[in-house]
Design a protein around this motif. Sequence first.
Motif, short mmCIF file in Angstrom:
data_model
loop_
_atom_site.label_atom_id
_atom_site.label_comp_id
_atom_site.label_asym_id
_atom_site.label_seq_id
_atom_site.Cartn_x
_atom_site.Cartn_y
_atom_site.Cartn_z
N THR A 219 -5.72 6.66 -5.04
CA THR A 219 -5.37 5.39 -4.37
C THR A 219 -6.28 5.03 -3.21
O THR A 219 -6.26 3.88 -2.76
CB THR A 219 -3.93 5.48 -3.83
OG1 THR A 219 -3.85 6.53 -2.85
CG2 THR A 219 -2.93 5.76 -4.94
N HIS B 35 2.15 2.03 -3.47
CA HIS B 35 1.12 2.58 -4.36
C HIS B 35 0.88 4.06 -4.07
O HIS B 35 0.73 4.86 -5.00
CB HIS B 35 -0.18 1.79 -4.21
CG HIS B 35 -0.17 0.49 -4.95
ND1 HIS B 35 -0.07 0.40 -6.32
CD2 HIS B 35 -0.26 -0.80 -4.51
CE1 HIS B 35 -0.10 -0.87 -6.70
NE2 HIS B 35 -0.21 -1.62 -5.62
N TYR C 50 0.82 -1.21 0.00
CA TYR C 50 0.00 0.00 0.00
C TYR C 50 0.86 1.26 0.00
O TYR C 50 0.55 2.24 -0.70
CB TYR C 50 -0.93 0.00 1.21
CG TYR C 50 -1.91 -1.15 1.23
CD1 TYR C 50 -2.27 -1.79 0.05
CD2 TYR C 50 -2.48 -1.60 2.42
CE1 TYR C 50 -3.17 -2.85 0.05
CE2 TYR C 50 -3.37 -2.66 2.43
CZ TYR C 50 -3.71 -3.28 1.25
OH TYR C 50 -4.60 -4.32 1.25
N ILE D 102 -7.09 0.97 -2.41
CA ILE D 102 -6.37 0.45 -1.26
C ILE D 102 -7.34 0.01 -0.17
O ILE D 102 -7.19 -1.05 0.45
CB ILE D 102 -5.37 1.50 -0.73
CG1 ILE D 102 -4.21 1.66 -1.71
CG2 ILE D 102 -4.85 1.11 0.65
CD1 ILE D 102 -3.19 2.68 -1.29
N SER E 57 -0.18 3.80 5.55
CA SER E 57 -0.09 4.31 4.18
C SER E 57 -1.07 5.45 3.93
O SER E 57 -0.72 6.45 3.29
CB SER E 57 -0.33 3.18 3.19
OG SER E 57 -1.63 2.62 3.37
#
Length: 417
Positions: free
Chosen positions: A324, A300, A297, A328, A368
């Motif tokens: 994202t 990304h 994650y 995610i 993340s």
Amino acid sequence: EELNCPEDWQGTFCLPNVINGMTDVLQQRELFVVSMVWGMETSTSKPSVWMVETEQEPGSDDAAITNSEPPKGSNLVDPSEPEVQEWLLKIITFARNDVGLQLMDEITWIEALEKFAIETGIGFPLPKELFLGTVQLLKSQSNFFRILVKREIATDSPGITGNFLYTSISVLSEVPMTKDSWSAEALAKWSNFTDFVNGMLPDDMPPLVLQSSSFLDSQRSQATVDSTVTTYFVANGLCLLVILLFTSNILLTLMIMVTLLLIFFCLGGLLFNVFMIEFGPVEALGVSIFVGLSANYSLHVAHAFHNSSIKDRTTKIQRTAFVTGSPILASAVSTIGGSAFLLACRTWLLTELGILICAIIALSLFFSMLFLLAWLATFGPLPREVDSTIGERNGRVIHSWDLINIFLLCSCSRKFR
């Protein structure tokens, strides 16, 4: 001597003891067999512990010792030699005098042989020519001695005929169970004892080594931890290279690696202090897998941030979260939902695996989408101002701390020189 259990200890380490109506909580102890082997080559780099590598006999808890080839001549020990008998008796006497080893009162074969030799008037140590006959006589008269000496003397022929290979003395020792590894503590004490004995042995005699299933378990656990640590660093090193090649940005790579390190610390705290899971095979085998899951994650998010050509950090973060956030979150929910079924398994290894996967995915999602985004919003690399030399290359916007940016800056500085 009974030891009272410390007040802050409980569970398997302590047992209630009722005497005359009074209840004391005593520290539980563990008994284990230690064999002091003399004359056998150790298969480890540490001469304090001798590892048995042969197969087990059916119905036996101890490993059988069968060597088709005898050790080197320098390691042969002949217990029929009077000097060797004296040293065997000295070794067990030293061990009994060492209170830290906490030996039980069970007699050893060399002590039983000494007592028998003195009672029969032969005297101790036995002459070399009388050793085999005396041992066979005592074995025929005492079934207890026959069991004692069964695994203590090894030869290259059936029984105790032929050339002697090694001899050993097995004792029963007890140690209090502690929150730390009691087998590791016992191994340290016995290793100090063997070092002490080996320091007194003549140069022409082989060193004394130890053999115990408890010590082998301790060594296996330590080897598992060492290999896991090595695997973790190797996996992180490979992950670092992949992230650096994927993002081509030094600052983003550093941010992702710090995020992975924080995830790892939080995961360790959850497992060992909240869920009270002991380090086992699932953790050892899953280290490299968990590194990959935790990096997924964050990578990304960093990649979406890096691909955006927006120069304002606030707008850039909003764009990154928009691109994202939904994928995610959906990936995390589906992974946790699929792994949640493992929590209902009756096999603890599967339940433990489910806890680990759910914990690592939840932590990766948190770090993340919250921590890393906040960090990028404050210090994330921004695109450089477009100029004829550095700002844009092949239609791609170059950010600060990009590898190609650093390379071009170095090239420009050389031209100006």
